[in-house]
Design a protein around this motif. Structure first.
Motif, PDB file in Angstrom:
ATOM      1  N   LEU A 141       0.837  -1.187   0.000  1.00  0.00           N
ATOM      2  CA  LEU A 141       0.000   0.000   0.000  1.00  0.00           C
ATOM      3  C   LEU A 141       0.880   1.247   0.000  1.00  0.00           C
ATOM      4  O   LEU A 141       1.871   1.325   0.724  1.00  0.00           O
ATOM      5  N   THR A 142       0.499   2.218  -0.824  1.00  0.00           N
ATOM      6  CA  THR A 142       1.270   3.453  -0.948  1.00  0.00           C
ATOM      7  C   THR A 142       0.402   4.646  -0.582  1.00  0.00           C
ATOM      8  O   THR A 142      -0.731   4.777  -1.051  1.00  0.00           O
ATOM      9  N   ASN A 143       0.954   5.521   0.258  1.00  0.00           N
ATOM     10  CA  ASN A 143       0.261   6.744   0.655  1.00  0.00           C
ATOM     11  C   ASN A 143       1.289   7.883   0.599  1.00  0.00           C
ATOM     12  O   ASN A 143       1.993   8.154   1.565  1.00  0.00           O
ATOM     13  N   GLY A 144       1.365   8.537  -0.564  1.00  0.00           N
ATOM     14  CA  GLY A 144       2.400   9.554  -0.763  1.00  0.00           C
ATOM     15  C   GLY A 144       3.769   8.907  -0.753  1.00  0.00           C
ATOM     16  O   GLY A 144       4.043   7.991  -1.525  1.00  0.00           O
ATOM     17  N   ARG A 145       4.614   9.334   0.180  1.00  0.00           N
ATOM     18  CA  ARG A 145       5.943   8.748   0.294  1.00  0.00           C
ATOM     19  C   ARG A 145       5.968   7.519   1.199  1.00  0.00           C
ATOM     20  O   ARG A 145       6.993   6.842   1.302  1.00  0.00           O
ATOM     21  N   ASN A 146       4.873   7.247   1.839  1.00  0.00           N
ATOM     22  CA  ASN A 146       4.812   6.121   2.774  1.00  0.00           C
ATOM     23  C   ASN A 146       4.359   4.846   2.075  1.00  0.00           C
ATOM     24  O   ASN A 146       3.421   4.858   1.279  1.00  0.00           O
ATOM     25  N   THR A 193       1.349   4.312  11.804  1.00  0.00           N
ATOM     26  CA  THR A 193       2.485   5.239  11.654  1.00  0.00           C
ATOM     27  C   THR A 193       3.250   4.986  10.365  1.00  0.00           C
ATOM     28  O   THR A 193       3.801   5.916   9.780  1.00  0.00           O
ATOM     29  N   ALA A 194       3.281   3.733   9.904  1.00  0.00           N
ATOM     30  CA  ALA A 194       3.999   3.425   8.663  1.00  0.00           C
ATOM     31  C   ALA A 194       3.256   3.957   7.447  1.00  0.00           C
ATOM     32  O   ALA A 194       3.879   4.415   6.479  1.00  0.00           O
ATOM     33  N   TYR A 195       1.917   3.906   7.489  1.00  0.00           N
ATOM     34  CA  TYR A 195       1.125   4.276   6.307  1.00  0.00           C
ATOM     35  C   TYR A 195       0.688   5.743   6.326  1.00  0.00           C
ATOM     36  O   TYR A 195       0.695   6.408   5.283  1.00  0.00           O
ATOM     37  N   TRP A 196       0.297   6.248   7.499  1.00  0.00           N
ATOM     38  CA  TRP A 196      -0.188   7.633   7.574  1.00  0.00           C
ATOM     39  C   TRP A 196       0.842   8.604   8.170  1.00  0.00           C
ATOM     40  O   TRP A 196       0.548   9.790   8.322  1.00  0.00           O
ATOM     41  N   GLY A 197       2.000   8.096   8.520  1.00  0.00           N
ATOM     42  CA  GLY A 197       3.055   8.974   9.008  1.00  0.00           C
ATOM     43  C   GLY A 197       3.296   8.842  10.493  1.00  0.00           C
ATOM     44  O   GLY A 197       2.427   8.409  11.252  1.00  0.00           O
ATOM     45  N   ALA A 203      -6.239   6.830  16.945  1.00  0.00           N
ATOM     46  CA  ALA A 203      -7.605   7.349  16.797  1.00  0.00           C
ATOM     47  C   ALA A 203      -7.791   8.064  15.466  1.00  0.00           C
ATOM     48  O   ALA A 203      -8.912   8.114  14.927  1.00  0.00           O
ATOM     49  N   ASP A 204      -6.703   8.621  14.906  1.00  0.00           N
ATOM     50  CA  ASP A 204      -6.801   9.329  13.621  1.00  0.00           C
ATOM     51  C   ASP A 204      -7.121   8.381  12.473  1.00  0.00           C
ATOM     52  O   ASP A 204      -7.660   8.799  11.450  1.00  0.00           O
ATOM     53  N   ALA A 205      -6.766   7.096  12.633  1.00  0.00           N
ATOM     54  CA  ALA A 205      -6.963   6.127  11.548  1.00  0.00           C
ATOM     55  C   ALA A 205      -8.393   5.611  11.469  1.00  0.00           C
ATOM     56  O   ALA A 205      -8.855   5.197  10.398  1.00  0.00           O
ATOM     57  N   VAL A 206      -9.105   5.625  12.599  1.00  0.00           N
ATOM     58  CA  VAL A 206     -10.472   5.091  12.625  1.00  0.00           C
ATOM     59  C   VAL A 206     -11.368   5.922  11.711  1.00  0.00           C
ATOM     60  O   VAL A 206     -11.437   7.145  11.813  1.00  0.00           O
ATOM     61  N   GLY A 207     -12.064   5.244  10.797  1.00  0.00           N
ATOM     62  CA  GLY A 207     -12.932   5.923   9.845  1.00  0.00           C
ATOM     63  C   GLY A 207     -12.265   6.158   8.498  1.00  0.00           C
ATOM     64  O   GLY A 207     -12.955   6.381   7.502  1.00  0.00           O
TER      65      GLY A 207
END
Length: 318
Positions: A141-146, A193-197, A203-207
């Motif tokens: 999975l790629t999310n920008g540079r992550n 942290t690996a995918y969203w930084g 809690a930021d990942a939920v949803g």
């Protein structure tokens, strides 16, 4: 007088042969020290292995579909009983070569959800949780540079209980998610942290959602919960590969697989008699496979393996 004389003669002998006395004492000290060291190392290894195996679930029972030995296939299945099948299961499968050519289980040979539900109902007072874990693919999975390398696994609600997962945000998988094949996913805090930084909190990942590719199709999965991955060899999946946990029913549909399971893991309640529970489990599933000439379901316990390892370590110490 005789005792005092003997002591005086022994002291004179030691003083007259100092080197021999020293070497004798050294041999005794080294011999006793070696025995103590061997026993200490053996006890330490046994304790360490027991702790490691206990982290997998010391009393956990694994039930898996097994191919019958060739001799059993040729016999009249109607002439055997469920209890006889359960009593001879371990011996029958101790020699894998006895099964002859390998056969792939068909959809009818697998552990059916209805069968597992019936088992859970019959042994409800003895079962704490039932876990299913089946891998259905991997992706990057790629999310920008992550970037994050992931494995997609289909699970049931009991998986988190058996694996001793700690919820850090959101919620666990529910039975309704399984029956409705909801497109949700549980991810680890390390994946967040690996995918969203590095600054992303659980809690930021939920949803939010991720879009892995499963069986050639891109699937949009919404994050329902974030867990802290347990640090043991059975459920930990390494530092660079992360598990995406989705409902087992959804995983089966996406992968184009039949609804049944190759194996399940059962966590009994603490006070259960492990040996009796294992026998009863084998008897229960043997009754479902009486008329199946090619496959049966065999239950095995981690506890029996731990006892075998302890006996081996005790033999080495001797």
């Amino acid at each position: 007088m005789q005792i005092a004389e003997n002591i005086r003669m022994a002291v004179n002998s030691l003083l007259a042969n100092k080197l021999r006395s020293l070497l004798t004492m050294l041999g005794i000290i080294i011999g006793i020290g070696s025995v103590i060291a061997i026993v200490t190392v053996g006890d330490s290894m046994t304790g360490s292995m027991n702790e490691e195996l206990a982290s997998f679930g010391g009393k956990n029972v694994t039930i898996g579909v097994q191919q019958r030995p060739a001799a059993a296939s040729a016999s009249d299945s109607g002439a055997s009983s469920a209890s006889a099948d359960a009593d001879t299961a371990d011996a029958a499968y101790s020699d894998p070569s006895a099964a002859g050519d390998y056969l792939e289980p068909t959809a009818d040979d697998l552990l059916q959800p209805a069968m597992v539900a019936d088992y859970e109902k019959v042994f409800s007072r003895q079962i704490a949780a039932i876990s299913v874990d089946e891998s259905v693919g991997s992706d990057t999975l790629t999310n920008g540079r992550n970037k994050a390398q992931v494995e997609i696994h289909g699970i049931t609600p009991g998986y988190c209980t058996v694996g001793k997962f700690e919820l850090t945000a959101g919620r666990w998988l529910r039975r309704k998610d399984l029956t409705d094949s909801r497109r949700i996913v549980l991810v680890s805090d390390t994946f967040v942290t690996a995918y969203w930084g590095r600054n992303a909190a659980p809690a930021d990942a939920v949803g939010r959602y991720v879009t892995p590719v499963v069986n050639g199709q891109t699937v949009k999965l919404y994050v329902a919960g974030v867990y802290h991955e347990p640090k043991n060899g059975m459920y930990s999946y390494g530092e660079t590969t992360y598990k995406l946990l989705i409902p087992a029913s959804l995983a089966k549909t996406l992968a184009g697989k039949p609804a049944g399971y190759n194996s399940i893991t059962v966590q009994p309640v603490p006070e259960v008699d492990s040996a009796k529970f294992l026998r009863d489990t084998n008897t229960f599933f043997a009754s479902y496979y009486l008329r199946n000439p090619k496959f049966t379901a065999l239950a095995s316990s981690n506890e029996s393996f731990i006892k075998s390892m302890n006996n081996s370590m005790n033999t080495l110490k001797l």
